[in-house]
Write a protein that holds these residues in place. Structure first.
Motif, PDB file in Angstrom:
ATOM      1  N   LEU A 125       0.840  -1.202   0.000  1.00 51.60           N
ATOM      2  CA  LEU A 125       0.000   0.000   0.000  1.00 51.60           C
ATOM      3  C   LEU A 125       0.873   1.249   0.000  1.00 51.60           C
ATOM      4  N   ASP A 126       0.436   2.283  -0.713  1.00 47.47           N
ATOM      5  CA  ASP A 126       1.159   3.548  -0.593  1.00 47.47           C
ATOM      6  C   ASP A 126       0.709   4.250   0.688  1.00 47.47           C
ATOM      7  N   ASP A 127       1.379   5.330   1.048  1.00 43.48           N
ATOM      8  CA  ASP A 127       1.121   5.980   2.334  1.00 43.48           C
ATOM      9  C   ASP A 127      -0.321   6.469   2.455  1.00 43.48           C
ATOM     10  N   LYS A 128      -0.860   7.014   1.381  1.00 47.76           N
ATOM     11  CA  LYS A 128      -2.235   7.525   1.411  1.00 47.76           C
ATOM     12  C   LYS A 128      -3.223   6.387   1.628  1.00 47.76           C
ATOM     13  N   GLN A 129      -3.029   5.277   0.944  1.00 48.05           N
ATOM     14  CA  GLN A 129      -3.920   4.120   1.105  1.00 48.05           C
ATOM     15  C   GLN A 129      -3.813   3.542   2.507  1.00 48.05           C
ATOM     16  N   ALA A 130      -2.589   3.418   3.007  1.00 48.43           N
ATOM     17  CA  ALA A 130      -2.387   2.859   4.344  1.00 48.43           C
ATOM     18  C   ALA A 130      -3.058   3.718   5.404  1.00 48.43           C
ATOM     19  N   ARG A 131      -2.953   5.035   5.261  1.00 51.91           N
ATOM     20  CA  ARG A 131      -3.599   5.928   6.228  1.00 51.91           C
ATOM     21  C   ARG A 131      -5.116   5.792   6.167  1.00 51.91           C
ATOM     22  N   ALA A 132      -5.667   5.777   4.955  1.00 53.08           N
ATOM     23  CA  ALA A 132      -7.118   5.687   4.806  1.00 53.08           C
ATOM     24  C   ALA A 132      -7.656   4.369   5.357  1.00 53.08           C
ATOM     25  N   ILE A 133      -6.953   3.283   5.088  1.00 56.89           N
ATOM     26  CA  ILE A 133      -7.391   1.964   5.561  1.00 56.89           C
ATOM     27  C   ILE A 133      -7.241   1.856   7.076  1.00 56.89           C
ATOM     28  N   THR A 134      -6.139   2.380   7.605  1.00 55.73           N
ATOM     29  CA  THR A 134      -5.938   2.374   9.050  1.00 55.73           C
ATOM     30  C   THR A 134      -7.048   3.139   9.756  1.00 55.73           C
ATOM     31  N   LEU A 135      -7.395   4.310   9.226  1.00 52.48           N
ATOM     32  CA  LEU A 135      -8.456   5.121   9.830  1.00 52.48           C
ATOM     33  C   LEU A 135      -9.784   4.393   9.784  1.00 52.48           C
ATOM     34  N   LYS A 136     -10.119   3.812   8.628  1.00 49.87           N
ATOM     35  CA  LYS A 136     -11.396   3.113   8.507  1.00 49.87           C
ATOM     36  C   LYS A 136     -11.467   1.919   9.439  1.00 49.87           C
ATOM     37  N   LEU A 137     -10.384   1.155   9.525  1.00 50.46           N
ATOM     38  CA  LEU A 137     -10.376  -0.028  10.382  1.00 50.46           C
ATOM     39  C   LEU A 137     -10.454   0.359  11.854  1.00 50.46           C
ATOM     40  N   ALA A 138      -9.763   1.430  12.226  1.00 58.15           N
ATOM     41  CA  ALA A 138      -9.804   1.897  13.623  1.00 58.15           C
ATOM     42  C   ALA A 138     -11.203   2.365  13.992  1.00 58.15           C
ATOM     43  N   GLN A 139     -11.825   3.122  13.105  1.00 59.38           N
ATOM     44  CA  GLN A 139     -13.178   3.611  13.383  1.00 59.38           C
ATOM     45  C   GLN A 139     -14.172   2.460  13.477  1.00 59.38           C
ATOM     46  N   ALA A 140     -14.037   1.488  12.600  1.00 54.71           N
ATOM     47  CA  ALA A 140     -14.977   0.373  12.580  1.00 54.71           C
ATOM     48  C   ALA A 140     -14.836  -0.537  13.787  1.00 54.71           C
ATOM     49  N   SER A 141     -13.622  -0.665  14.307  1.00 52.76           N
ATOM     50  CA  SER A 141     -13.396  -1.607  15.413  1.00 52.76           C
ATOM     51  C   SER A 141     -13.410  -0.938  16.779  1.00 52.76           C
ATOM     52  N   GLY A 142     -13.485   0.375  16.833  1.00 51.14           N
ATOM     53  CA  GLY A 142     -13.349   1.094  18.091  1.00 51.14           C
ATOM     54  C   GLY A 142     -14.652   1.446  18.784  1.00 51.14           C
ATOM     55  N   SER A 143     -14.604   2.526  19.573  1.00 46.18           N
ATOM     56  CA  SER A 143     -15.716   2.881  20.459  1.00 46.18           C
ATOM     57  C   SER A 143     -16.969   3.327  19.713  1.00 46.18           C
ATOM     58  N   CYS A 144     -16.824   3.815  18.497  1.00 42.24           N
ATOM     59  CA  CYS A 144     -17.984   4.199  17.696  1.00 42.24           C
ATOM     60  C   CYS A 144     -18.433   3.070  16.773  1.00 42.24           C
ATOM     61  N   GLY A 145     -17.687   1.972  16.766  1.00 44.22           N
ATOM     62  CA  GLY A 145     -18.009   0.837  15.913  1.00 44.22           C
ATOM     63  C   GLY A 145     -18.248  -0.421  16.715  1.00 44.22           C
ATOM     64  N   MET A 146     -17.404  -1.427  16.491  1.00 42.97           N
ATOM     65  CA  MET A 146     -17.616  -2.750  17.063  1.00 42.97           C
ATOM     66  C   MET A 146     -17.608  -2.756  18.595  1.00 42.97           C
ATOM     67  N   VAL A 147     -16.640  -2.105  19.193  1.00 41.80           N
ATOM     68  CA  VAL A 147     -16.569  -2.090  20.661  1.00 41.80           C
ATOM     69  C   VAL A 147     -17.761  -1.340  21.255  1.00 41.80           C
TER      70      VAL A 147
END
Length: 303
Positions: A125-147
């Motif tokens: 992944l390039d840096d832009k893709q890695a950042r976007a995917i990291t943000l999406k995964l964090a949001q989905a798995s965190g306090s506003c998502g899965m947890v």
């Protein structure tokens, strides 16, 4: 699907072979992650990504990352402080096979491994893709998502929820990670646009909710042997479910309607919408067909 399942397994096997990890911790991580499962979320990564011509090497890393988050969530969901389950995928849960402390640490380690898989150079992944995917995964798995959804689910135990409240719980607890799988796979493409992301997000939202509705139905209609986990657990734990709220017949109709909406999204984004509309994708090379196949798999599954 078999090719993508094999690629996911190989990537996880590689990631979980690290000499520096304490043996007992590594054994628990491998047990929880390589212990079977349908890999629906990983397949959704590949389905969305390949539909948009994303390189397989990128999808391998993201699919494995999604599976690490999912495995971690199951470990913690099964703990005595949560659902207190002793069976998962037909085998003892991680805290039964090892112990509670090891299970907690294995879950923690798998969660962090997910982000390492996305951020490392070998992800492709390039840096832009890695950042976007990291943000999406964090949001989905965190306090506003899965947890957050898990917290709402706990608070709803032995209470009566409206359909809107129940939907909110499950769009977070189950749907958020399914949505992340589709969007993170899409973000691996160099050519994805905002319109495609919007339609695929709608597809994932319908599919994520359908997945939970079917789960609720199977908890009543299926057996422990088929499910690979205790049947009737939702009733025993006083969980709010769609059959309890709507009844079985209306729950099945809701799942069908959600499936139809998901298929409509595939039709919208597909480059061969007529074939998708008439469900004639078997044997075709349409690159969007796996999105259709997975929707069908989710609503027709028996476990």
């Amino acid at each position: 699907m078999q090719e993508f399942l094999a690629r996911t397994h190989d990537k996880l096997e590689q990631a979980l072979t690290v000499a520096e990890v304490p043996t007992r911790l590594n054994d628990a991580m491998r047990y929880s992650t390589l212990n079977g499962g349908k890999r629906v979320r990983a397949l959704l990564v590949y389905a969305a990504g390949t539909a948009l011509d994303a390189p397989l090497e990128r999808l391998d890393s993201v699919a494995a990352a999604i599976e690490c988050v999912h495995a971690y969530s199951l470990i913690h969901d099964d703990l005595p402080a949560m659902d207190d389950d002793d069976l998962r995928r037909g085998k003892p849960t991680t805290h039964i096979q090892f112990d509670e402390a090891t299970a907690i640490l294995a879950g923690d380690a798998l969660q962090t491994m997910a982000f390492e898989l996305v951020a490392c150079d070998s992800s492709g992944l390039d840096d832009k893709q890695a950042r976007a995917i990291t943000l999406k995964l964090a949001q989905a798995s965190g306090s506003c998502g899965m947890v957050g959804g898990q917290m709402l689910d706990i608070l709803a135990t032995n209470t009566s929820l409206s359909q809107a409240q129940l939907e909110n719980v499950h769009r977070r607890k189950t749907g958020a990670l399914i949505n992340a799988a589709v969007l993170c796979g899409s973000l691996c493409s160099d050519d994805v646009n905002a319109e495609q992301l919007s339609v695929l997000s709608q597809y994932a939202d319908h599919l994520g909710l359908a997945f939970q509705v079917i789960d609720d139905i199977l908890d009543i209609e299926s057996s422990t042997e088929i499910l690979g986990k205790p049947s009737g657990a939702d009733i025993e734990l006083g969980k709010s479910t769609y059959p309890a709220l709507l009844g079985l017949a209306e729950s099945k109709e809701l799942a069908k309607n959600l499936y139809d909406r998901a298929i409509d999204c595939v039709q919208t984004i597909s480059d061969n919408s007529e074939l998708v509309q008439h469900h004639k994708l078997d044997g075709l090379t349409n690159k969007f067909s796996l999105l259709y196949d997975l929707a069908t798999l989710i609503v027709d599954r028996k476990n």
